[in-house]
Design a protein around this motif. Structure first.
Motif, short mmCIF file in Angstrom:
data_model
loop_
_atom_site.label_atom_id
_atom_site.label_comp_id
_atom_site.label_asym_id
_atom_site.label_seq_id
_atom_site.Cartn_x
_atom_site.Cartn_y
_atom_site.Cartn_z
N THR A 30 42.17 -55.44 12.53
CA THR A 30 41.44 -55.78 11.32
C THR A 30 40.61 -54.59 10.84
OG1 THR A 30 39.52 -56.56 12.58
CG2 THR A 30 41.25 -58.18 12.08
N GLU A 31 40.00 -54.74 9.66
CA GLU A 31 39.18 -53.66 9.12
C GLU A 31 37.98 -53.37 10.03
OE1 GLU A 31 36.37 -52.61 5.24
OE2 GLU A 31 37.98 -54.09 5.05
N SER A 32 37.36 -54.41 10.57
CA SER A 32 36.20 -54.20 11.44
C SER A 32 36.60 -53.45 12.70
CB SER A 32 35.56 -55.54 11.81
OG SER A 32 36.47 -56.37 12.50
N VAL A 33 37.80 -53.72 13.21
CA VAL A 33 38.30 -53.00 14.39
C VAL A 33 38.50 -51.53 14.04
CG1 VAL A 33 40.28 -52.72 15.94
CG2 VAL A 33 39.37 -55.00 15.47
N MET A 34 39.07 -51.26 12.87
CA MET A 34 39.29 -49.88 12.43
C MET A 34 37.96 -49.14 12.31
SD MET A 34 42.64 -49.31 11.69
CE MET A 34 42.72 -48.17 10.32
N ARG A 35 36.99 -49.77 11.68
CA ARG A 35 35.69 -49.13 11.49
C ARG A 35 35.02 -48.83 12.83
NH1 ARG A 35 33.31 -49.05 6.50
NH2 ARG A 35 34.43 -50.08 4.80
N THR A 36 35.07 -49.79 13.75
CA THR A 36 34.45 -49.61 15.06
C THR A 36 35.12 -48.48 15.83
OG1 THR A 36 33.85 -51.95 15.16
CG2 THR A 36 33.87 -50.74 17.24
N ALA A 37 36.45 -48.43 15.77
CA ALA A 37 37.20 -47.42 16.51
C ALA A 37 36.96 -46.01 15.99
CB ALA A 37 38.70 -47.74 16.46
N LEU A 38 36.79 -45.87 14.67
CA LEU A 38 36.66 -44.54 14.07
C LEU A 38 35.21 -44.13 13.81
CD1 LEU A 38 39.62 -44.77 11.53
CD2 LEU A 38 39.59 -43.68 13.77
N ASP A 39 34.28 -45.02 14.07
CA ASP A 39 32.87 -44.73 13.83
C ASP A 39 32.39 -43.55 14.68
OD1 ASP A 39 30.37 -45.51 12.51
OD2 ASP A 39 29.68 -45.94 14.54
N GLN A 40 33.05 -43.30 15.80
CA GLN A 40 32.66 -42.20 16.68
C GLN A 40 32.93 -40.83 16.04
OE1 GLN A 40 35.45 -41.80 20.13
NE2 GLN A 40 36.51 -43.54 19.19
#
Length: 206
Positions: A30-40
């Motif tokens: 999902t979008e939230s998963v994408m954001r969390t994964a790339l936030d680093q």
């Protein structure tokens, strides 16, 4: 100063430079998963999933991820190119590369560019070639649908197993926390002559 059309296209090109095209995604992501994964790697400005019209229900398997800065996008691309990157625990390494203008459905018209479109007549020499390509696309779509169904079943099973494992681990830690809080651990330590650390830090056995 250029025209409004040129300024709009220049701003669009800047957006393209700070956008990463990511594919081989699981439809479960999902979008939230994408954001969390790339936030680093930096601030994610937007995530746009691209529908795949060759697969059932137009399931997205790729996305355009716009970072806040061009340098952040470059770091994402270089990192994912060198190291396997799993997202949401799915057994499918995600791939990343620089986005290009043609990937954006809402891209503005390039200044000075004109497109000419026409239908192919059956008598046109290219008509037969186009028809063969159409049949190949249909065949590919059917084969892809079978593979996708099998892949989704495996990923959903894995996601369920991961969820059950997380719940089991949480219950274990919750039980240990309760035993520490009600003094059971200290009583057992005295009973079996174990020494544990004081309350100023994490409790450990010696």
């Amino acid at each position: 100063m250029g025209s409004a059309e040129q300024d709009e296209y220049a701003a669009f090109k800047e957006k393209v430079r700070r956008t990463v095209f990511m594919d081989n995604l699981s439809p479960i992501v999902t979008e939230s998963v994408m954001r969390t994964a790339l936030d680093q790697y930096g601030t994610v400005k937007s995530v746009e999933f691209l529908p795949n019209y060759l697969e059932p229900q137009n399931m997205p398997r790729c996305a355009l991820v716009e970072m806040e800065k061009e340098k952040q996008a470059e770091v994402v691309i270089s990192t994912l190119s060198e190291l396997p990157f799993m997202m949401s625990g799915m057994p499918r390494p995600v791939r990343a590369r620089a986005a290009v203008p043609e990937m954006f459905g809402d891209r503005p018209r390039k200044p000075g560019r004109h497109l000419h479109v026409h239908w192919l007549d059956p008598s046109d020499p290219n008509f037969e070639v186009a028809n063969k390509l159409k049949q190949l696309v249909k065949k590919h779509s059917t084969e892809n649908a079978v593979m996708l169904k099998h892949q989704l079943e495996k990923e959903e099973k894995l996601a369920k197993q991961q969820g059950e494992t997380l719940k089991a681990n949480y219950k274990k830690y919750e039980m240990l926390d309760t035993l520490m809080a009600d003094g059971t651990v200290r009583r057992l330590a005295r009973r079996y002559n174990f020494r544990i650390s004081d309350d100023s830090g994490p409790s450990t056995f010696h």
